[in-house]
Design a protein around this motif. Structure first.
Motif, PDB file in Angstrom:
ATOM      1  N   THR A  28       0.807  -1.224   0.000  1.00  0.00           N
ATOM      2  CA  THR A  28       0.000   0.000   0.000  1.00  0.00           C
ATOM      3  C   THR A  28       0.838   1.271   0.000  1.00  0.00           C
ATOM      4  OG1 THR A  28      -0.150   0.029   2.425  1.00  0.00           O
ATOM      5  CG2 THR A  28      -1.884  -1.150   1.226  1.00  0.00           C
ATOM      6  N   GLY A  31       0.689   3.645  -3.154  1.00  0.00           N
ATOM      7  CA  GLY A  31      -0.583   4.348  -3.242  1.00  0.00           C
ATOM      8  C   GLY A  31      -0.713   5.440  -2.201  1.00  0.00           C
ATOM      9  N   TRP A 205      -1.425   2.101  -7.193  1.00  0.00           N
ATOM     10  CA  TRP A 205      -2.074   0.897  -6.664  1.00  0.00           C
ATOM     11  C   TRP A 205      -1.736  -0.311  -7.516  1.00  0.00           C
ATOM     12  CZ3 TRP A 205      -2.867   1.666  -2.021  1.00  0.00           C
ATOM     13  CH2 TRP A 205      -3.570   2.749  -1.497  1.00  0.00           C
ATOM     14  N   PHE A 259      -7.527  -0.070  -6.961  1.00  0.00           N
ATOM     15  CA  PHE A 259      -7.369  -0.310  -5.527  1.00  0.00           C
ATOM     16  C   PHE A 259      -8.208  -1.502  -5.083  1.00  0.00           C
ATOM     17  CE2 PHE A 259      -9.179   0.558  -1.263  1.00  0.00           C
ATOM     18  CZ  PHE A 259      -8.022   0.467  -0.503  1.00  0.00           C
TER      19      PHE A 259
END
Length: 340
Positions: A28, A31, A205, A259
């Motif tokens: 993550t 992102g 993502w 995502f």
């Protein structure tokens, strides 16, 4: 008597839950960094609040159930907090992330017995709850600004007005009778900076999702099927009325699609478990997202689509059972019950 040891059909993996969750956290980071780059440190504030709320809520429930707090070391609450925080606008008032994190752990997870028992994705359950309860605060994102130079996120935390901008899907839904060419050329609907920002976030993502595939944390079939379904179904709808329907590329580049493909649909607890079931799960989510974006009341429908398909996951597993080792073919559905 001589014993012959045969090879086992089972594969053994020493990877633990906390190790898997750590890999998800690492995935993550691109992102999160991109969101912060374009929308400011309010994203980090959201993450701090959602993660803290998730950890505190889980610790409270563990204490009430007389279970050791060492359960927190599995990092599942941490990941849930991250996923919720990444969904919330950088200008969100502080109490919304706190409420979202608490709802995810108390209602979305611990109410059903904790990790592995929840039928719904806790992060999406919390986001849907927040979106229904506070649609304005959840839908308004700050306008992209020079990296880390915009201080409007401080005003939003204090309750003051901040400079905001519509996301691509929001702007498209509110364009009225404008033709597609007029929409892209008109001022005041959607800035090129907003499109660039969300396309960059989607790319980040994607990088994180490819990392999870490389680490063999997730399978590639599910995210690829979901994104392909979005593009194909979106192209089909767009082909009937290109002037008023969402362009296919916009479904992927200007929303939470990438995502969700890598970090939400791949939840091993609330989704289907068989490979064939995962493919049908992804197709169902994709078709529901297109349906909601085209005919529904909300500009984006990822959260509702995931929750609806969570209902269908047990049925998908029931009818897509893989072949048992030693059997010639899989026993599907009621046939397995009748033959047993």
């Amino acid at each position: 008597m001589a014993w012959i040891q045969l090879s086992s059909p089972h594969s053994h993996n020493r990877v633990t839950t906390d190790q898997v969750m750590r890999q998800v956290v690492i995935a993550t980071l691109p992102g999160i960094a991109t969101l912060t780059w374009f929308f400011g440190p309010g994203i980090l504030v959201n993450l701090i609040l959602t993660i803290s709320s998730c950890l505190l809520a889980e610790a409270l429930v563990l204490k009430l159930r007389n279970r050791p707090l060492t359960v927190l070391k599995d990092n599942s609450a941490l990941v849930t907090g991250i996923l919720i925080g990444c969904c919330l606008p950088a200008s969100t008032p502080w109490w919304i992330p706190v409420l979202g994190g608490s709802f995810a752990l108390l209602v979305g997870k611990q109410l059903f017995g904790g990790l592995g028992q929840n039928p719904f994705n806790p992060a999406m359950a919390a986001y849907a709850f927040l979106l229904i309860s506070f649609p304005v605060q959840i839908s308004i994102w700050p306008a992209p600004a020079t990296p880390l130079s915009d201080t409007s996120w401080l005003n939003s935390l204090a309750g003051s007005d901040a400079l905001t901008g519509a996301t691509a899907l929001d702007a498209w839904r509110n364009k009225g009778l404008l033709m597609a060419e007029e929409f892209w050329q008109a001022d005041g609907y959607l800035s090129s900076q907003m499109v660039t920002a969300w396309a960059s976030v989607a790319s980040a993502w994607l990088v994180g999702g490819l990392y999870l595939i490389w680490q063999r944390i997730i399978n590639w079939q599910l995210p690829l099927t979901f994104l392909a379904t979005l593009f194909i179904a979106g192209s089909f709808v767009w082909g009937f009325n290109p002037s008023h329907q969402i362009p296919p590329w916009l479904h992927l580049a200007a929303s939470s699609a990438v995502f969700a493909a890598f970090f939400i649909l791949t939840d091993p607890v609330s989704g289907a478990t068989s490979l064939k079931g995962k493919v049908f799960f992804a197709i169902g989510c994709g078709l529901l997202v297109i349906s909601i974006r085209t005919w529904g009341s909300y500009p984006d429908g990822v959260a509702f689509s995931v929750l609806l398909m969570n209902f269908a996951a047990p049925a998908l597993d029931y009818y897509t059972r893989p072949r048992v080792y030693g059997q010639k073919q899989a026993r599907k559905g009621l046939a397995s019950k009748e033959k047993s």
